[in-house]
Design a protein around this motif. Structure first.
Motif, PDB file in Angstrom:
ATOM      1  N   GLY A  37       0.859  -1.199  -0.225  1.00 21.44           N
ATOM      2  CA  GLY A  37       0.027   0.123  -0.048  1.00 21.44           C
ATOM      3  C   GLY A  37       0.790   1.203   0.140  1.00 21.44           C
ATOM      4  N   ASP A  38       0.297   2.280   0.364  1.00 23.29           N
ATOM      5  CA  ASP A  38       1.029   3.794   0.554  1.00 23.29           C
ATOM      6  C   ASP A  38       1.830   4.026   1.791  1.00 23.29           C
ATOM      7  N   VAL A  39       3.007   4.348   1.463  1.00 18.74           N
ATOM      8  CA  VAL A  39       3.978   4.357   2.482  1.00 18.74           C
ATOM      9  C   VAL A  39       3.797   5.751   3.006  1.00 18.74           C
ATOM     10  N   THR A  80       1.953  10.804   3.554  1.00 22.15           N
ATOM     11  CA  THR A  80       1.572   9.218   2.826  1.00 22.15           C
ATOM     12  C   THR A  80       1.836   9.710   1.290  1.00 22.15           C
ATOM     13  N   ALA A  81       2.691   8.772   0.889  1.00 20.09           N
ATOM     14  CA  ALA A  81       3.267   8.886  -0.647  1.00 20.09           C
ATOM     15  C   ALA A  81       2.599   7.759  -1.473  1.00 20.09           C
ATOM     16  N   PRO A  82       1.815   8.225  -2.648  1.00 19.65           N
ATOM     17  CA  PRO A  82       1.228   7.145  -3.415  1.00 19.65           C
ATOM     18  C   PRO A  82       1.984   5.951  -4.114  1.00 19.65           C
ATOM     19  N   THR A  83       2.371   5.152  -3.141  1.00 24.23           N
ATOM     20  CA  THR A  83       3.380   4.071  -3.562  1.00 24.23           C
ATOM     21  C   THR A  83       2.626   2.929  -3.888  1.00 24.23           C
ATOM     22  N   GLY A  84       1.342   2.894  -3.453  1.00 24.98           N
ATOM     23  CA  GLY A  84       0.458   1.473  -3.761  1.00 24.98           C
ATOM     24  C   GLY A  84      -0.239   1.467  -5.043  1.00 24.98           C
ATOM     25  N   ASP A  85      -0.498   0.378  -5.675  1.00 22.67           N
ATOM     26  CA  ASP A  85      -1.366   0.374  -6.961  1.00 22.67           C
ATOM     27  C   ASP A  85      -2.771   1.035  -6.866  1.00 22.67           C
TER      28      ASP A  85
END
Length: 306
Positions: free
Chosen positions: A113-115, A142-147
């Motif tokens: 998910g998002d980091v 929170t960074a948008p790292t998740g799909d």
């Protein structure tokens, strides 16, 4: 004849010295939110928490959401007052069962998910023998790292089911802690502002959390040599308000609302480890429209200082 309090006094002096000198020592802490207790300068805090969450609604689609996730947190004490943390969630399964014109269908996803990255600064502290009080602002993003664009045979998955939300989110608040040998009280006020991506933004969130940890073993410090381990009973309260999700130029009437959760639990606390578990149960829920509600949330995990 007055009883001797030397064993209790000895442990009080020991823990007071650990707090004042910055020696690594794991203290009881909330299971459902942050704490103001320090991470000693140059030391790390590692935390793993397994979350099992069940949600549902009373609408015509009879939605049921089941989530099994692991949150991994690493913290580092930059100074005696300032610590930084990183949190990476992994979803073993995020599943939606919903009634459609085609009948009952199941949709799911998994993955990272998002980091989140955040800092905590001890603005005020007062350490005494056997107790401590601290106030610490918390701020992060929170960074948008998740799909955020996963799909299945029915098409792209709905936004709440995606592992990530595709947006940068920010949060800030303050946590307080008062700790003695017998009990610990903590509180948190936190606001999260969620960003927009592809015309969608999750509703902003305001929450107030409180926790009481009370030592139930050993009942007495008398005759206990060295540095003992402890067992604490927990009772935590989470009051959360979520705004409606924004979609396009409007809002989703069936999203957001307020809820109050209570979480009883247990913690085993040693010099370097905490093993803990709670069950969050809804006391009151006031969803907007047919917004989905929590049935229960189970949290089990451990923490380690090194």
């Amino acid at each position: 004849m007055m009883r001797s309090n030397r064993p209790l006094a000895g442990v009080s002096v020991l823990i007071g010295a650990l707090l004042l000198t910055g020696v690594s020592w794991v203290q009881a802490a909330p299971n459902t939110f942050n704490t103001a207790l320090p991470v000693a300068e140059g030391q790390y805090l590692w935390r793993e928490q397994l979350v099992l969450r069940e949600r549902s609604d009373n609408g015509p689609m009879d939605r049921e959401v089941s989530v099994q996730a692991l949150g991994s947190v690493l913290g580092y004490g930059v100074t005696s007052r300032f610590a930084v943390f990183g949190m990476v969630p992994y979803f073993f399964n995020k599943e939606l069962d919903v009634t459609t014109p085609m009948g009952r269908i199941e949709r799911d996803t998994s993955g990272f998910g998002d980091v989140s990255l955040f800092g905590r600064y001890t603005l005020y502290k007062k350490d005494e023998t056997g107790n401590t009080f601290r106030v610490a602002p918390v701020f992060g993003l929170t960074a948008p790292t998740g799909d955020d664009s996963d799909s299945d045979r029915f098409g792209e998955l709905p936004r709440p089911l995606q592992a990530g939300d595709g947006a940068w989110d920010g949060f800030a608040g303050v946590v307080t802690t008062y700790q003695t040998l017998q009990y610990q009280v903590e509180g948190q006020l936190l606001y999260r502002e969620n960003g927009r991506h592809d015309g969608f933004a999750r509703g902003d969130e305001t929450r107030f959390d409180a926790s009481l940890q009370y030592r139930i073993w050993p009942r007495s410090m008398k005759g206990m040599p060295g540095t003992p381990a402890f067992v604490y009973a927990l009772l935590e309260s989470n009051v959360i308000h979520r705004e409606r999700d924004e979609t396009g130029s409007g809002t989703d009437a069936d999203s957001g609302g307020g809820q109050w959760l209570l979480a009883p639990g247990l913690q085993y606390v040693s010099r370097s480890w905490i093993v803990e578990g709670t069950v969050q149960l809804p006391v009151a829920e006031h969803p907007n429209g047919d917004a989905i509600e929590d049935d229960y949330i189970v949290r089990v995990g451990f923490r380690r200082n090194f």
